[in-house]
Enzyme design. Structure first.
Site, PDB file in Angstrom:
ATOM      1  N   GLY A  10      38.581  50.206  37.860  1.00  0.00           N
ATOM      2  CA  GLY A  10      39.995  50.536  37.910  1.00  0.00           C
ATOM      3  C   GLY A  10      40.794  49.298  37.550  1.00  0.00           C
ATOM      4  N   GLN A  36      48.473  44.034  37.581  1.00  0.00           N
ATOM      5  CA  GLN A  36      47.384  43.055  37.467  1.00  0.00           C
ATOM      6  C   GLN A  36      47.342  42.381  36.090  1.00  0.00           C
ATOM      7  OE1 GLN A  36      44.266  45.947  39.188  1.00  0.00           O
ATOM      8  NE2 GLN A  36      43.534  43.945  39.848  1.00  0.00           N
ATOM      9  N   LEU A  85      39.733  42.741  41.014  1.00  0.00           N
ATOM     10  CA  LEU A  85      39.667  41.845  39.848  1.00  0.00           C
ATOM     11  C   LEU A  85      40.679  40.708  39.960  1.00  0.00           C
ATOM     12  CD1 LEU A  85      39.164  44.509  37.038  1.00  0.00           C
ATOM     13  CD2 LEU A  85      37.437  43.051  38.116  1.00  0.00           C
ATOM     14  N   HIS A 108      43.103  52.282  46.034  1.00  0.00           N
ATOM     15  CA  HIS A 108      43.167  50.829  45.797  1.00  0.00           C
ATOM     16  C   HIS A 108      44.183  50.524  44.701  1.00  0.00           C
ATOM     17  CE1 HIS A 108      41.178  46.729  45.297  1.00  0.00           C
ATOM     18  NE2 HIS A 108      41.836  46.847  44.160  1.00  0.00           N
ATOM     19  N   GLU A 109      44.148  51.337  43.619  1.00  0.00           N
ATOM     20  CA  GLU A 109      45.076  51.094  42.501  1.00  0.00           C
ATOM     21  C   GLU A 109      46.511  51.439  42.875  1.00  0.00           C
ATOM     22  OE1 GLU A 109      41.749  49.815  40.702  1.00  0.00           O
ATOM     23  OE2 GLU A 109      43.858  49.341  40.369  1.00  0.00           O
ATOM     24  N   HIS A 136      48.140  48.719  44.580  1.00  0.00           N
ATOM     25  CA  HIS A 136      48.638  47.669  43.674  1.00  0.00           C
ATOM     26  C   HIS A 136      50.054  47.971  43.202  1.00  0.00           C
ATOM     27  CE1 HIS A 136      45.439  44.743  42.966  1.00  0.00           C
ATOM     28  NE2 HIS A 136      44.548  45.684  42.758  1.00  0.00           N
TER      29      HIS A 136
END
Ligand code: K2U
Ligand code: ZN
Length: 173
Positions: free
Chosen positions: A46, A51, A96, A137-138, A141
């Protein structure tokens, strides 16, 4: 298609709440394409727009890990969770933007999401397993939250101090 640099925590841009994508434009299509290429190159399952330094509500994911199976690249624009299971699932997450650090995070095991696709149509789907963990999780963000924000303050501060040291060393290199 180009591989874009991934921001490393701590970075103020990773803590911002992202505004919605106003329209699906060629620029958004190019961003999604670059993000998928950057995700596969990392490699990851992902990647969220902040990011790569673009503060907008878009993330990509492909949680197909079987090399013999066809990949399933997904682009979710202005995603929202419309339902969460009561059942929880604990997964050792990484990020990441926080390389080489992993910790257990507990989240709803299944989520139903609604988003706009690159076709500018509304999509809805229920995710489970790694897809559900990754999507949450994304989405975190896009709201300026990192998986370490789900940990206790001591563990979060320890990881942040180590990442600050790593960034200082990389800057000197
Ligand atoms: O947002 C990101 O940093 C991409 C993550 C997404 C992700 C993290 C944890 C769990 C599921 C998805 C990268 O794909 S990191 C690669 C990864 C995947 C699973 C577990 C640990 C690390
Ligand atoms: Zn992440």
């Amino acid at each position: 298609m180009s591989i874009r640099p991934i921001l490393i925590h701590p970075d103020p841009r990773l803590k911002k709440v992202c505004p919605p994508v106003p329209a699906v434009t060629d620029e958004i299509r190019q961003l999604a394409d670059d993000m998928l290429a950057t995700m596969y190159d990392a490699p990851g399952v992902g990647l969220a727009a902040p990011q790569v330094g673009v503060l907008t509500r878009l993330f990509v994911m492909d949680c197909i890990k079987d090399e013999d199976a066809a990949p399933r690249p997904m682009v979710l624009i202005n995603p929202e969770i419309t339902w969460r299971s009561d059942e929880q699932h604990t997964y050792e997450e990484g990020c990441l933007s926080i390389p080489e650090h992993y910790a257990e995070v507990t989240r709803p095991a299944r989520v139903r999401m609604r988003w706009t696709g690159l076709d500018a149509q509304t999509h809805e789907e229920e995710f489970d397993g790694l897809w559900a963990t990754c999507a949450q999780h994304e989405l975190d963000h896009l709201d300026g939250r990192l998986f370490i924000d789900h940990l206790g303050p001591m563990k979060r501060q320890l990881i942040t101090r180590k990442m600050t040291k790593l960034k200082r060393e990389r800057a000197r290199a």
